[in-house]
Design a protein around this motif. Structure first.
Motif, PDB file in Angstrom:
ATOM      1  N   VAL A 271       0.839  -1.198   0.000  1.00 35.83           N
ATOM      2  CA  VAL A 271       0.000   0.000   0.000  1.00 35.83           C
ATOM      3  C   VAL A 271       0.873   1.246   0.000  1.00 35.83           C
ATOM      4  O   VAL A 271       1.914   1.272   0.650  1.00 35.83           O
ATOM      5  N   ARG A 272       0.420   2.276  -0.699  1.00 35.15           N
ATOM      6  CA  ARG A 272       1.112   3.550  -0.617  1.00 35.15           C
ATOM      7  C   ARG A 272       0.868   4.164   0.756  1.00 35.15           C
ATOM      8  O   ARG A 272      -0.251   4.153   1.262  1.00 35.15           O
ATOM      9  N   ASN A 273       1.927   4.714   1.362  1.00 33.70           N
ATOM     10  CA  ASN A 273       1.780   5.306   2.689  1.00 33.70           C
ATOM     11  C   ASN A 273       0.721   6.396   2.704  1.00 33.70           C
ATOM     12  O   ASN A 273      -0.066   6.508   3.649  1.00 33.70           O
ATOM     13  N   GLU A 274       0.672   7.199   1.642  1.00 40.00           N
ATOM     14  CA  GLU A 274      -0.332   8.272   1.569  1.00 40.00           C
ATOM     15  C   GLU A 274      -1.745   7.733   1.693  1.00 40.00           C
ATOM     16  O   GLU A 274      -2.594   8.353   2.335  1.00 40.00           O
ATOM     17  N   ALA A 275      -1.976   6.568   1.048  1.00 37.67           N
ATOM     18  CA  ALA A 275      -3.318   5.998   1.077  1.00 37.67           C
ATOM     19  C   ALA A 275      -3.695   5.606   2.504  1.00 37.67           C
ATOM     20  O   ALA A 275      -4.849   5.740   2.927  1.00 37.67           O
ATOM     21  N   LEU A 276      -2.702   5.113   3.239  1.00 39.15           N
ATOM     22  CA  LEU A 276      -2.991   4.705   4.619  1.00 39.15           C
ATOM     23  C   LEU A 276      -3.359   5.917   5.472  1.00 39.15           C
ATOM     24  O   LEU A 276      -4.163   5.809   6.403  1.00 39.15           O
ATOM     25  N   ILE A 277      -2.781   7.049   5.134  1.00 45.89           N
ATOM     26  CA  ILE A 277      -3.118   8.268   5.874  1.00 45.89           C
ATOM     27  C   ILE A 277      -4.500   8.768   5.450  1.00 45.89           C
ATOM     28  O   ILE A 277      -5.339   9.147   6.259  1.00 45.89           O
ATOM     29  N   LYS A 278      -4.739   8.706   4.151  1.00 47.30           N
ATOM     30  CA  LYS A 278      -6.005   9.216   3.615  1.00 47.30           C
ATOM     31  C   LYS A 278      -7.192   8.379   4.101  1.00 47.30           C
ATOM     32  O   LYS A 278      -8.263   8.906   4.390  1.00 47.30           O
ATOM     33  N   PHE A 279      -6.962   7.032   4.141  1.00 44.14           N
ATOM     34  CA  PHE A 279      -8.055   6.149   4.593  1.00 44.14           C
ATOM     35  C   PHE A 279      -7.598   5.430   5.860  1.00 44.14           C
ATOM     36  O   PHE A 279      -7.076   4.318   5.780  1.00 44.14           O
ATOM     37  N   PRO A 280      -7.772   6.040   6.990  1.00 42.07           N
ATOM     38  CA  PRO A 280      -7.201   5.478   8.226  1.00 42.07           C
ATOM     39  C   PRO A 280      -7.728   4.064   8.531  1.00 42.07           C
ATOM     40  O   PRO A 280      -7.029   3.259   9.141  1.00 42.07           O
ATOM     41  N   GLU A 281      -8.960   3.803   8.074  1.00 46.67           N
ATOM     42  CA  GLU A 281      -9.550   2.495   8.410  1.00 46.67           C
ATOM     43  C   GLU A 281      -9.023   1.376   7.528  1.00 46.67           C
ATOM     44  O   GLU A 281      -9.266   0.207   7.782  1.00 46.67           O
ATOM     45  N   LEU A 282      -8.264   1.700   6.482  1.00 41.84           N
ATOM     46  CA  LEU A 282      -7.901   0.713   5.451  1.00 41.84           C
ATOM     47  C   LEU A 282      -7.010  -0.403   5.971  1.00 41.84           C
ATOM     48  O   LEU A 282      -7.268  -1.589   5.734  1.00 41.84           O
ATOM     49  N   GLU A 283      -5.974  -0.023   6.726  1.00 39.92           N
ATOM     50  CA  GLU A 283      -4.985  -1.022   7.138  1.00 39.92           C
ATOM     51  C   GLU A 283      -5.626  -2.151   7.928  1.00 39.92           C
ATOM     52  O   GLU A 283      -5.378  -3.324   7.680  1.00 39.92           O
ATOM     53  N   LYS A 284      -6.517  -1.783   8.805  1.00 39.31           N
ATOM     54  CA  LYS A 284      -7.156  -2.779   9.655  1.00 39.31           C
ATOM     55  C   LYS A 284      -7.982  -3.749   8.808  1.00 39.31           C
ATOM     56  O   LYS A 284      -7.946  -4.968   9.001  1.00 39.31           O
ATOM     57  N   VAL A 285      -8.692  -3.178   7.844  1.00 37.74           N
ATOM     58  CA  VAL A 285      -9.556  -4.018   7.005  1.00 37.74           C
ATOM     59  C   VAL A 285      -8.708  -4.980   6.166  1.00 37.74           C
ATOM     60  O   VAL A 285      -9.017  -6.171   6.074  1.00 37.74           O
ATOM     61  N   LEU A 286      -7.639  -4.463   5.586  1.00 38.15           N
ATOM     62  CA  LEU A 286      -6.823  -5.320   4.731  1.00 38.15           C
ATOM     63  C   LEU A 286      -6.166  -6.429   5.563  1.00 38.15           C
ATOM     64  O   LEU A 286      -5.994  -7.553   5.090  1.00 38.15           O
ATOM     65  N   ASN A 287      -5.829  -6.111   6.786  1.00 34.64           N
ATOM     66  CA  ASN A 287      -5.190  -7.115   7.631  1.00 34.64           C
ATOM     67  C   ASN A 287      -6.152  -8.195   8.113  1.00 34.64           C
ATOM     68  O   ASN A 287      -5.732  -9.174   8.722  1.00 34.64           O
ATOM     69  N   LEU A 288      -7.450  -8.012   7.818  1.00 41.64           N
ATOM     70  CA  LEU A 288      -8.415  -9.052   8.177  1.00 41.64           C
ATOM     71  C   LEU A 288      -8.046 -10.382   7.519  1.00 41.64           C
ATOM     72  O   LEU A 288      -8.342 -11.454   8.037  1.00 41.64           O
TER      73      LEU A 288
ATOM     74  N   ILE B 199       4.410  -3.180 -14.440  1.00 42.44           N
ATOM     75  CA  ILE B 199       3.264  -2.332 -14.764  1.00 42.44           C
ATOM     76  C   ILE B 199       2.458  -2.026 -13.503  1.00 42.44           C
ATOM     77  O   ILE B 199       2.093  -0.887 -13.221  1.00 42.44           O
ATOM     78  N   CYS B 200       2.236  -3.076 -12.727  1.00 42.52           N
ATOM     79  CA  CYS B 200       1.452  -2.932 -11.510  1.00 42.52           C
ATOM     80  C   CYS B 200       2.163  -1.986 -10.525  1.00 42.52           C
ATOM     81  O   CYS B 200       1.563  -1.072  -9.956  1.00 42.52           O
ATOM     82  N   PHE B 201       3.453  -2.210 -10.372  1.00 38.24           N
ATOM     83  CA  PHE B 201       4.224  -1.435  -9.410  1.00 38.24           C
ATOM     84  C   PHE B 201       4.282   0.039  -9.833  1.00 38.24           C
ATOM     85  O   PHE B 201       4.134   0.942  -9.017  1.00 38.24           O
ATOM     86  N   ASN B 202       4.463   0.258 -11.142  1.00 40.50           N
ATOM     87  CA  ASN B 202       4.495   1.642 -11.625  1.00 40.50           C
ATOM     88  C   ASN B 202       3.156   2.336 -11.393  1.00 40.50           C
ATOM     89  O   ASN B 202       3.118   3.525 -11.086  1.00 40.50           O
ATOM     90  N   ALA B 203       2.067   1.585 -11.596  1.00 44.53           N
ATOM     91  CA  ALA B 203       0.743   2.166 -11.353  1.00 44.53           C
ATOM     92  C   ALA B 203       0.632   2.627  -9.899  1.00 44.53           C
ATOM     93  O   ALA B 203       0.080   3.685  -9.603  1.00 44.53           O
ATOM     94  N   LEU B 204       1.185   1.829  -9.005  1.00 47.12           N
ATOM     95  CA  LEU B 204       1.129   2.174  -7.582  1.00 47.12           C
ATOM     96  C   LEU B 204       2.000   3.401  -7.317  1.00 47.12           C
ATOM     97  O   LEU B 204       1.601   4.335  -6.619  1.00 47.12           O
ATOM     98  N   LYS B 205       3.179   3.384  -7.882  1.00 45.00           N
ATOM     99  CA  LYS B 205       4.127   4.469  -7.662  1.00 45.00           C
ATOM    100  C   LYS B 205       3.557   5.789  -8.186  1.00 45.00           C
ATOM    101  O   LYS B 205       3.738   6.837  -7.584  1.00 45.00           O
ATOM    102  N   ASN B 206       2.848   5.710  -9.335  1.00 43.13           N
ATOM    103  CA  ASN B 206       2.337   6.931  -9.971  1.00 43.13           C
ATOM    104  C   ASN B 206       0.956   7.320  -9.464  1.00 43.13           C
ATOM    105  O   ASN B 206       0.257   8.089 -10.128  1.00 43.13           O
ATOM    106  N   ASN B 207       0.543   6.719  -8.357  1.00 42.60           N
ATOM    107  CA  ASN B 207      -0.727   7.099  -7.736  1.00 42.60           C
ATOM    108  C   ASN B 207      -1.922   6.814  -8.641  1.00 42.60           C
ATOM    109  O   ASN B 207      -2.875   7.574  -8.684  1.00 42.60           O
ATOM    110  N   GLU B 208      -1.837   5.733  -9.418  1.00 43.56           N
ATOM    111  CA  GLU B 208      -3.004   5.336 -10.202  1.00 43.56           C
ATOM    112  C   GLU B 208      -3.830   4.300  -9.461  1.00 43.56           C
ATOM    113  O   GLU B 208      -4.993   4.086  -9.744  1.00 43.56           O
ATOM    114  N   ILE B 209      -3.191   3.603  -8.545  1.00 47.16           N
ATOM    115  CA  ILE B 209      -3.915   2.691  -7.647  1.00 47.16           C
ATOM    116  C   ILE B 209      -3.408   2.945  -6.231  1.00 47.16           C
ATOM    117  O   ILE B 209      -2.378   3.606  -6.039  1.00 47.16           O
TER     118      ILE B 209
END
Ligand SMILES: Nc1ncnc2c1ncn2[C@@H]1O[C@H](COP(=O)(O)OP(=O)(O)OP(=O)(O)O)[C@@H](O)[C@H]1O
Ligand SMILES: [Mg+2]
Lengths: 520, 320
Positions: free
Chosen positions: A320-337, A426-436
């Motif tokens: 996960v991008r660190n920014e996304a974890l900040i933007k969606f605080p509830e995300l980490e917990k859900v993914l760790n389910l 391709i997948c990694f670049n998408a993540l790096k470029n904030n597309e996912i």
């Protein structure tokens, strides 16, 4: 710099290069020779029987339009893997240009010249040999040239079905993202096409007086080149191994088997798409595969234990991008389910359902979540959206679907899935470029493909799965500002596999057992 | 000897040639004459089975061709195609050598024969022997086509407009040379043309065709002086007088020419084989002269304009 490297690569791999080139020439010529034997008489025949020409040209035309990969695919159920289907496919491709040019070459001759030949008292054969073939010769040769160039090109695909050729380097290079390896296959095959085309163009414009000589030369060359294929072929071994092009070139693949296990099993190169089936059909005995592949189950294969640990762990975890974890605080917990919930055999089973039983990834994901008591009905969604990515294969689709359902069931976030993002880069670049915002990644891939650590680091951190995970987690945070969440549990590592029955008959449970068996 | 009986060829149920019969004695020349599209080529091709007739039969030297393999008798039958059709990938010599090679002649003999024919047909063995047809002019190609047909000394020769591509001057000279070739002397020849002059020059027998049928066949005299229909006389009308003069030898007029003469300035000897046209030409060019003709028996006769016309009119009356 690149040049230098390519040259070094070719020198270092010269024995493979020579073998692949010989195989390539062999494949091209055997099929060409067979095609000549069939297509020439057929072309001559339809030139005499115009009523049959649309039919024959139609059929060979349709054969020509089948994409080469698909044609090879059709060949496998009929002819298995190896040289037979490859040559058959190449043969079919070479037919049309030769038939068509023989036909147009002969029918294009001024009819009054044929009539003159008949008026002089020539019989059918004499008209054919003295008039029609010599006059049609340049056109026929043009067809043979076309067929040759096509065959040199298509023969690269033979590497997909364990028939060898320069495609081994090309596809290995593509899989490993190694430009040198791609070029080491692509340049010789391009040169081969140019060279053969040039030589045939000399024959095409040869003085008609030397015609007979040239005609005899063609089959001779074909036979000589044909033998190159069989002499270069691998000798019989107790067990026949087939590895993917990617596996062939990786340190945690065939190279590791050679250096750590001293296992020289002389594998053929084969595409992942047909390898498992080939093992099941007893065309191959040992294959390289992925630890959680559904086809393991479908074809009743077992994994040989990697007792010397050459395959680094490939534990899957959301990246996960660190920014996304900040933007969606509830995300980490859900993914760790999902953390620790899916082991190897469960994942294999899920993959089996998608890849082999053709259930939809969504269905399989939901069934699992329901059974694992993780399923909740979707909550009404707010305005924010999480973007999930996945690579282009079943396991990733399933995981992406599960994460989507977990997010919708446990948060008020919207979900947008961007699945099928090709390979790792391709997948990694998408993540790096904030597309996912995140996608499931494997620790081994993170380590080898994305981090490129030094040899020492590599051997240090692949000792245990814990150390690999910790290393990539730390490095990704530092370099890419991305976080590896908790591993899901299964290890989709490289593995050697055999048919269950053969493995128990021969009592081969680990790679060391395999080595011992082969050395006996 | 060629005998053709009731040959018919249909194209799409329409007859291109219908119910044609004729016979040519050994050593005779027959000319197939007629307008374009009347079926001359079709008839010629049916003789050596290049076109297979729908009905009818062909005898070559008293053998029914049904009983022979076409390849066999085609090799004994020289054929000159209307559009020449030399083999483009063979040199001139190789083109000429085609049939001798099929017959298995030895190399020296073939080579010798090629040289000989090139010379006879006014081509240069040095220059033309080993070049390719496309390097020749149309007229040269036509002569190679003739040489190819003659090479293996066939007893029968079928020629489809063999002089078509030649200008009148070359044509005349080639025709004269050819007519004198040994090659032509004792051959049975069928020659197709639509050139009336040519037909009368070369024919022992003329076969005039129209729309796939024979309108009249017979000697040149017969066609000229006893036309069977309005079509026949119409066909020759334009050149009637010229043809009549050309076709009448002094020999034929011999009986009606005077044995004595009155005044003589010049006496020009002419052969009785020369025709009326040639006789007039000589009288015209030389002026106040008299022709003296000596027949095989040694008798002498004398002719001027008036006596020639008189003899010719009398001769024509005897034919009618
Ligand atoms: N292959 C064919 N198919 C249909 N009709 C044909 C064919 N060959 C010839 N014909 C027709 O048969 C007729 C006779 O043709 P042929 O070639 O014998 O004429 P010809 O007398 O040789 O004419 P020319 O003087 O122009 O050469 C023509 O009306 C022609 O259209
Ligand atoms: Mg004609």
């Amino acid at each position: 710099m690149e040049q230098q490297n390519l040259w070094q690569f070719m020198i270092q791999q010269h024995d493979k290069l020579i073998q692949q080139t010989l195989e390539h020439i062999g494949l091209t010529f055997i099929s060409l020779f067979l095609a000549l034997l069939i297509a020439l008489p057929l072309g001559i025949w339809i030139a005499r029987k115009p009523a049959a020409s649309p039919f024959v040209l139609g059929i060979s035309g349709v054969l020509q339009t089948i994409p080469s990969i698909a044609l090879l695919g059709f060949m496998i159920p009929l002819l298995g893997i190896g040289w037979l289907p490859a040559i058959t496919a190449l043969f079919l491709y070479a037919l049309l240009p030769i038939i068509r040019n023989t036909y147009t070459g002969i029918t294009g001759i001024d009819p009054s010249i044929k009539e003159a030949a008949v008026a002089m008292g020539m019989n059918h054969w004499q008209v054919l040999w003295k008039i029609e073939l010599p006059l049609a010769f340049p056109v026929i040769m043009a067809g043979i040239r076309t067929a040759t160039v096509i065959n040199v090109g298509v023969a690269t695909l033979a590497a997909y079905i364990a028939a060898g050729g320069l495609g081994e380097f090309i596809f290995g290079g593509i899989a490993l993202n190694s430009v040198n390896m791609i070029l080491a296959g692509a340049i010789p095959s391009a040169l081969l096409a140019i060279l053969l085309d040039f030589l045939l163009s000399l024959v095409q414009h040869i003085d008609l007086k030397k015609l007979r000589f040239a005609l005899w030369l063609i089959p001779l060359i074909c036979i000589a080149a044909t033998s190159s294929y069989f002499f270069s072929g691998t000798q019989d071994l107790k067990l026949k191994a087939g590895f993917t092009p990617e596996f062939m070139g990786r340190t945690d693949g065939d190279l590791g088997l050679k250096s750590i296990y001293k296992l020289d099993i002389k594998p053929v190169v084969i595409s992942d798409a047909v390898m498992y089936k080939a093992a099941f059909d007893k065309k191959l005995d040992v294959i390289s595969g992925y630890g959680t592949d559904g086809r393991l189950k479908a074809y009743n294969l077992v994994i040989l234990k990697d007792d010397k640990k050459i395959f680094p762990p490939y534990y899957a975890a959301p990246l996960v991008r660190n920014e996304a974890l900040i933007k969606f605080p509830e995300l980490e917990k859900v993914l760790n389910l999902l953390a620790g919930r899916i082991n190897d055999s469960i994942m294999t089973d899920l993959n089996y359902r998608v890849d082999y039983l053709h259930q939809s990834p969504q269905q399989v994901a939901k069934d699992f979540l329901v059974k694992a008591k993780l399923w909740r009905n979707p909550l009404p969604a707010g305005s924010q959206t999480v973007r999930i990515g996945s690579k282009i294969f079943g396991e990733q689709y399933i995981l992406a679907a599960m994460y989507g359902m977990l997010i919708r069931g446990n948060t008020r976030l919207n979900v947008y899935s961007k699945t099928g993002l090709g390979g790792t880069q391709i997948c990694f670049n998408a993540l790096k470029n904030n597309e996912i915002d995140f996608y499931p990644e494997y620790t081994g891939t993170g380590l080898l493909v994305l981090l490129h650590p030094s040899k020492q680091t590599l051997s240090r951190v692949t000792k245990s799965n814990g150390s690999t995970y910790n290393f990539v987690k730390q490095e990704f945070d530092k370099t890419f500002q991305m976080k590896w969440l908790k591993p899901i549990g299964f290890n989709n590592t490289y593995a050697l596999m055999m048919r269950r029955q053969q493995s128990s008959e021969l009592q081969i449970q680990s790679i060391s057992d395999l080595k011992r068996y082969l050395d006996q | 000897m060629i005998r053709v009986e009731k040959l018919t060829k249909l194209y799409n149920k329409i007859p291109a040639v219908s119910d044609i019969s004729f016979a040519i004695e050994k050593g005779q020349n027959m000319v197939l004459l007629g307008t374009s599209g009347c079926g001359k080529t079709t008839t010629l091709k049916m003789i050596n089975d290049l076109i297979h007739p729908d009905s009818g039969e062909v005898w070559l030297d008293e053998v029914n061709t049904h009983k022979m393999k076409p390849e066999v008798y085609r090799k004994k039958t020289g054929y000159v195609l209307q559009n020449i059709a030399l083999f483009p990938h063979f040199t001139v010599a190789e083109n000429i050598a085609v049939v001798p090679r099929l017959l298995g002649w030895d190399k020296d003999k073939i080579r010798h024969r090629c040289m000989e024919l090139l010379e006879k047909l006014h081509l240069s063995p040095d220059k033309h022997y080993s070049i390719y047809p496309h390097q020749l002019s149309g007229g040269q190609q036509q002569r190679v086509g003739l040489a190819r047909a003659l090479a293996a000394e066939p007893s029968i020769l079928l020629m489809d407009e063999p002089f078509g591509a030649l200008d009148p001057i070359t044509r005349a000279s080639i025709k004269k040379d050819i007519a004198q070739l040994d090659e032509f002397k004792d051959k049975t020849i069928v020659l197709v043309t639509h050139d009336v002059q040519e037909a009368f020059e070369l024919a022992d027998k003329i076969c005039l065709m129209d729309r796939g049928q024979i309108v009249q066949q017979g000697s040149p005299d017969e066609l000229l002086f006893k036309p069977a229909s309005a079509f026949v006389s119409g066909f020759f009308k334009e050149q009637q007088l010229l043809l009549e003069y050309q076709n009448t030898t002094l020999h034929k007029l011999f009986r009606w020419l005077p044995e004595t003469h009155t005044f003589v300035q010049d006496l020009i000897p002419v052969s009785p084989e020369e025709n009326l046209w040639q006789a007039f030409e000589k009288l015209n060019t030389i002026g106040k002269t008299l022709l003296v003709i000596k027949d095989s028996g040694g008798r002498l006769k004398y002719a001027d304009h008036g006596s020639l016309i008189h003899a010719f009119t009398t001769y024509k009356n005897t034919l009618a």
